[in-house]
Design a protein around this motif. Structure first.
Motif, PDB file in Angstrom:
ATOM      1  N   ASP A   6      44.421 -26.500   6.770  1.00  0.00           N
ATOM      2  CA  ASP A   6      44.711 -27.809   6.181  1.00  0.00           C
ATOM      3  C   ASP A   6      45.432 -27.668   4.856  1.00  0.00           C
ATOM      4  N   PHE A   7      44.942 -26.788   3.989  1.00  0.00           N
ATOM      5  CA  PHE A   7      45.603 -26.602   2.699  1.00  0.00           C
ATOM      6  C   PHE A   7      47.013 -26.053   2.875  1.00  0.00           C
ATOM      7  N   THR A   8      47.176 -25.089   3.773  1.00  0.00           N
ATOM      8  CA  THR A   8      48.502 -24.500   3.982  1.00  0.00           C
ATOM      9  C   THR A   8      49.462 -25.534   4.557  1.00  0.00           C
ATOM     10  N   ASP A   9      48.975 -26.382   5.469  1.00  0.00           N
ATOM     11  CA  ASP A   9      49.824 -27.446   6.002  1.00  0.00           C
ATOM     12  C   ASP A   9      50.264 -28.405   4.899  1.00  0.00           C
ATOM     13  N   ASN A  10      49.350 -28.767   4.019  1.00  0.00           N
ATOM     14  CA  ASN A  10      49.706 -29.671   2.922  1.00  0.00           C
ATOM     15  C   ASN A  10      50.738 -29.030   1.994  1.00  0.00           C
ATOM     16  N   LEU A  11      50.537 -27.745   1.697  1.00  0.00           N
ATOM     17  CA  LEU A  11      51.487 -27.060   0.810  1.00  0.00           C
ATOM     18  C   LEU A  11      52.858 -26.947   1.458  1.00  0.00           C
ATOM     19  N   LEU A  12      52.918 -26.591   2.735  1.00  0.00           N
ATOM     20  CA  LEU A  12      54.209 -26.476   3.421  1.00  0.00           C
ATOM     21  C   LEU A  12      54.892 -27.828   3.542  1.00  0.00           C
TER      22      LEU A  12
ATOM     23  N   LEU B 165      36.549 -31.209  -1.311  1.00  0.00           N
ATOM     24  CA  LEU B 165      35.780 -32.110  -0.460  1.00  0.00           C
ATOM     25  C   LEU B 165      36.672 -32.827   0.541  1.00  0.00           C
ATOM     26  N   LEU B 166      37.929 -33.079   0.164  1.00  0.00           N
ATOM     27  CA  LEU B 166      38.847 -33.774   1.059  1.00  0.00           C
ATOM     28  C   LEU B 166      39.225 -32.925   2.258  1.00  0.00           C
ATOM     29  N   VAL B 167      39.547 -31.655   2.035  1.00  0.00           N
ATOM     30  CA  VAL B 167      39.984 -30.781   3.123  1.00  0.00           C
ATOM     31  C   VAL B 167      38.848 -29.960   3.705  1.00  0.00           C
ATOM     32  N   GLY B 168      37.724 -29.890   3.000  1.00  0.00           N
ATOM     33  CA  GLY B 168      36.600 -29.114   3.495  1.00  0.00           C
ATOM     34  C   GLY B 168      36.831 -27.620   3.498  1.00  0.00           C
TER      35      GLY B 168
ATOM     36  N   ALA C  11      41.482 -22.605  -7.429  1.00  0.00           N
ATOM     37  CA  ALA C  11      42.113 -23.472  -8.420  1.00  0.00           C
ATOM     38  C   ALA C  11      43.569 -23.097  -8.628  1.00  0.00           C
ATOM     39  N   SER C  12      43.884 -21.793  -8.579  1.00  0.00           N
ATOM     40  CA  SER C  12      45.274 -21.369  -8.762  1.00  0.00           C
ATOM     41  C   SER C  12      46.152 -21.835  -7.600  1.00  0.00           C
ATOM     42  N   LYS C  13      45.607 -21.862  -6.389  1.00  0.00           N
ATOM     43  CA  LYS C  13      46.372 -22.346  -5.248  1.00  0.00           C
ATOM     44  C   LYS C  13      46.605 -23.854  -5.327  1.00  0.00           C
ATOM     45  N   TYR C  14      45.582 -24.581  -5.724  1.00  0.00           N
ATOM     46  CA  TYR C  14      45.745 -26.033  -5.849  1.00  0.00           C
ATOM     47  C   TYR C  14      46.688 -26.378  -6.997  1.00  0.00           C
ATOM     48  N   HIS C  15      46.784 -25.493  -7.983  1.00  0.00           N
ATOM     49  CA  HIS C  15      47.728 -25.737  -9.082  1.00  0.00           C
ATOM     50  C   HIS C  15      49.167 -25.757  -8.566  1.00  0.00           C
ATOM     51  N   GLN C  16      49.472 -24.977  -7.543  1.00  0.00           N
ATOM     52  CA  GLN C  16      50.803 -25.019  -6.949  1.00  0.00           C
ATOM     53  C   GLN C  16      51.082 -26.390  -6.327  1.00  0.00           C
ATOM     54  N   VAL C  17      50.080 -26.975  -5.704  1.00  0.00           N
ATOM     55  CA  VAL C  17      50.246 -28.308  -5.121  1.00  0.00           C
ATOM     56  C   VAL C  17      50.498 -29.340  -6.215  1.00  0.00           C
ATOM     57  N   VAL C  18      49.751 -29.255  -7.308  1.00  0.00           N
ATOM     58  CA  VAL C  18      49.907 -30.227  -8.392  1.00  0.00           C
ATOM     59  C   VAL C  18      51.280 -30.096  -9.044  1.00  0.00           C
ATOM     60  N   GLU C  19      51.785 -28.872  -9.187  1.00  0.00           N
ATOM     61  CA  GLU C  19      53.112 -28.690  -9.774  1.00  0.00           C
ATOM     62  C   GLU C  19      54.194 -29.334  -8.908  1.00  0.00           C
TER      63      GLU C  19
ATOM     64  N   GLN D 269      50.158 -40.148  -1.632  1.00  0.00           N
ATOM     65  CA  GLN D 269      49.045 -41.073  -1.784  1.00  0.00           C
ATOM     66  C   GLN D 269      47.695 -40.385  -1.611  1.00  0.00           C
ATOM     67  N   ILE D 270      47.612 -39.382  -0.741  1.00  0.00           N
ATOM     68  CA  ILE D 270      46.328 -38.733  -0.476  1.00  0.00           C
ATOM     69  C   ILE D 270      45.884 -37.860  -1.635  1.00  0.00           C
ATOM     70  N   TYR D 271      46.783 -37.539  -2.559  1.00  0.00           N
ATOM     71  CA  TYR D 271      46.431 -36.693  -3.694  1.00  0.00           C
ATOM     72  C   TYR D 271      46.087 -37.501  -4.940  1.00  0.00           C
ATOM     73  N   LYS D 272      46.169 -38.815  -4.862  1.00  0.00           N
ATOM     74  CA  LYS D 272      45.911 -39.663  -6.021  1.00  0.00           C
ATOM     75  C   LYS D 272      44.447 -40.090  -6.049  1.00  0.00           C
ATOM     76  N   ARG D 273      43.933 -40.214  -7.251  1.00  0.00           N
ATOM     77  CA  ARG D 273      42.578 -40.721  -7.420  1.00  0.00           C
ATOM     78  C   ARG D 273      42.602 -42.246  -7.447  1.00  0.00           C
ATOM     79  N   ASP D 274      41.482 -42.824  -7.040  1.00  0.00           N
ATOM     80  CA  ASP D 274      41.378 -44.283  -6.982  1.00  0.00           C
ATOM     81  C   ASP D 274      40.989 -44.844  -8.345  1.00  0.00           C
ATOM     82  N   VAL D 275      41.800 -44.546  -9.343  1.00  0.00           N
ATOM     83  CA  VAL D 275      41.585 -45.065 -10.687  1.00  0.00           C
ATOM     84  C   VAL D 275      42.921 -45.552 -11.226  1.00  0.00           C
ATOM     85  N   ASN D 276      42.839 -46.394 -12.221  1.00  0.00           N
ATOM     86  CA  ASN D 276      44.039 -46.887 -12.886  1.00  0.00           C
ATOM     87  C   ASN D 276      44.262 -46.044 -14.137  1.00  0.00           C
ATOM     88  N   PRO D 277      45.259 -45.164 -14.124  1.00  0.00           N
ATOM     89  CA  PRO D 277      45.449 -44.298 -15.311  1.00  0.00           C
ATOM     90  C   PRO D 277      45.848 -45.062 -16.551  1.00  0.00           C
TER      91      PRO D 277
END
Length: 280
Positions: free
Chosen positions: A55-61, A94-97, A102-110, A132-140
């Protein structure tokens, strides 16, 4: 009767039908050979089907493919880009299970930050749905930092942290007196370097004899407490004089230092040191 020996490799068209299979015309389905079901194999729909974290690799690709597709669109500066609160690494796990690093997810955020800089007027709908799936349900825009103010006693408070140390600093106009945990700074910090580091924000701006410092420090060692005092003093000083922020930033007193001691690993003497190799 004399025999003619032909070379092993030749390109004569006269001998080509005798040594090669007839050409296949792919324009019509009738000339194609029948499919061999026994030799057929199932091709996974996901390119990361055989990886440990599909799941994570699919999202990154997917994000990398979107970046290559829309990287030529006009962009805005990072300060003018829409403010977005991205999911934290724990929320993404929790989303992808999956136990994503953290270093791998940092690539997604960049990649998400780069895609978010595309001009809103030309932002494709495909990107909106993908991010949309990477956004939090808050008003920044609703999260506004409360500015620090000087209280009725003339005190400005600043909190600084370094490693596992924390410091709460109160700065008041005075003659340069410094008290740390109710004691003199000489009794708290035996090294001269730690004393200079604790008051570096005042020394860099020539404000040592214009303010009194009263601080509470806890946790860590003397070096961490001294550098936590530096950050706390700088924050309190910017409450009294906001115009000193550029000078404090040049002196390195505004940014919080995130470096920590790396944990020891099993099988190693320290974080990365390995035991000496012995042949016998």
């Amino acid at each position: 009767m004399q025999k003619t020996l032909l070379p092993r490799s030749f390109t004569s068209t006269a001998f080509r039908p005798a040594i090669a299979a007839p050409p296949i015309s792919f324009s019509s389905q009738e000339n194609l050979p029948p499919p061999n079901v026994q030799n057929a194999r199932v091709v996974p729909a996901s390119p990361s089907y055989f990886s440990g974290r599909p799941d994570f690799t699919d999202n990154l690709l997917n994000l990398q493919a979107l970046l290559r597709k829309y990287q030529t669109l006009p962009t805005v500066t990072p300060g003018q880009a829409p403010r977005v609160a991205w999911r934290t690494v724990s929320q993404y796990r929790l989303l992808v299970g999956e136990p994503v690093r953290a270093s791998k997810y940092h690539q997604v955020v960049e990649i998400l930050r780069r895609l978010n800089q595309i001009h809103p007027a030309v932002m494709p709908q495909e990107l909106h749905q993908a991010m949309q799936i990477y956004k939090r349900d808050v008003n920044p825009y609703a999260v506004i930092k409360q500015p620090s103010v000087v209280d009725e006693d003339g005190r400005a408070c600043g909190i600084g942290r370094r490693k596992s140390s924390s410091a709460k600093v109160y700065l008041v106009p005075g003659e340069g007196e410094v008290l740390v945990n109710g004691k003199s700074i000489i009794n708290i910090f035996g090294r001269i370097h730690d004393r200079e580091s604790a008051l570096w924000a005042l020394k860099a701006t020539n404000r040592v004899d214009k303010y009194n410092v009263w601080a509470l420090v806890s946790g860590g060692g003397t070096t961490g407490q001294a550098e936590a005092l530096t950050l706390g003093t700088a924050k309190a000083l910017m409450v009294h004089e906001p115009d000193l922020k550029p000078a404090l930033r040049r002196a390195g007193c505004v940014t919080r230092d995130p470096r920590r001691v790396e944990r020891k690993k099993p099988g190693k003497l320290k974080a990365r040191k390995m035991p000496a190799w012995v042949k016998r």
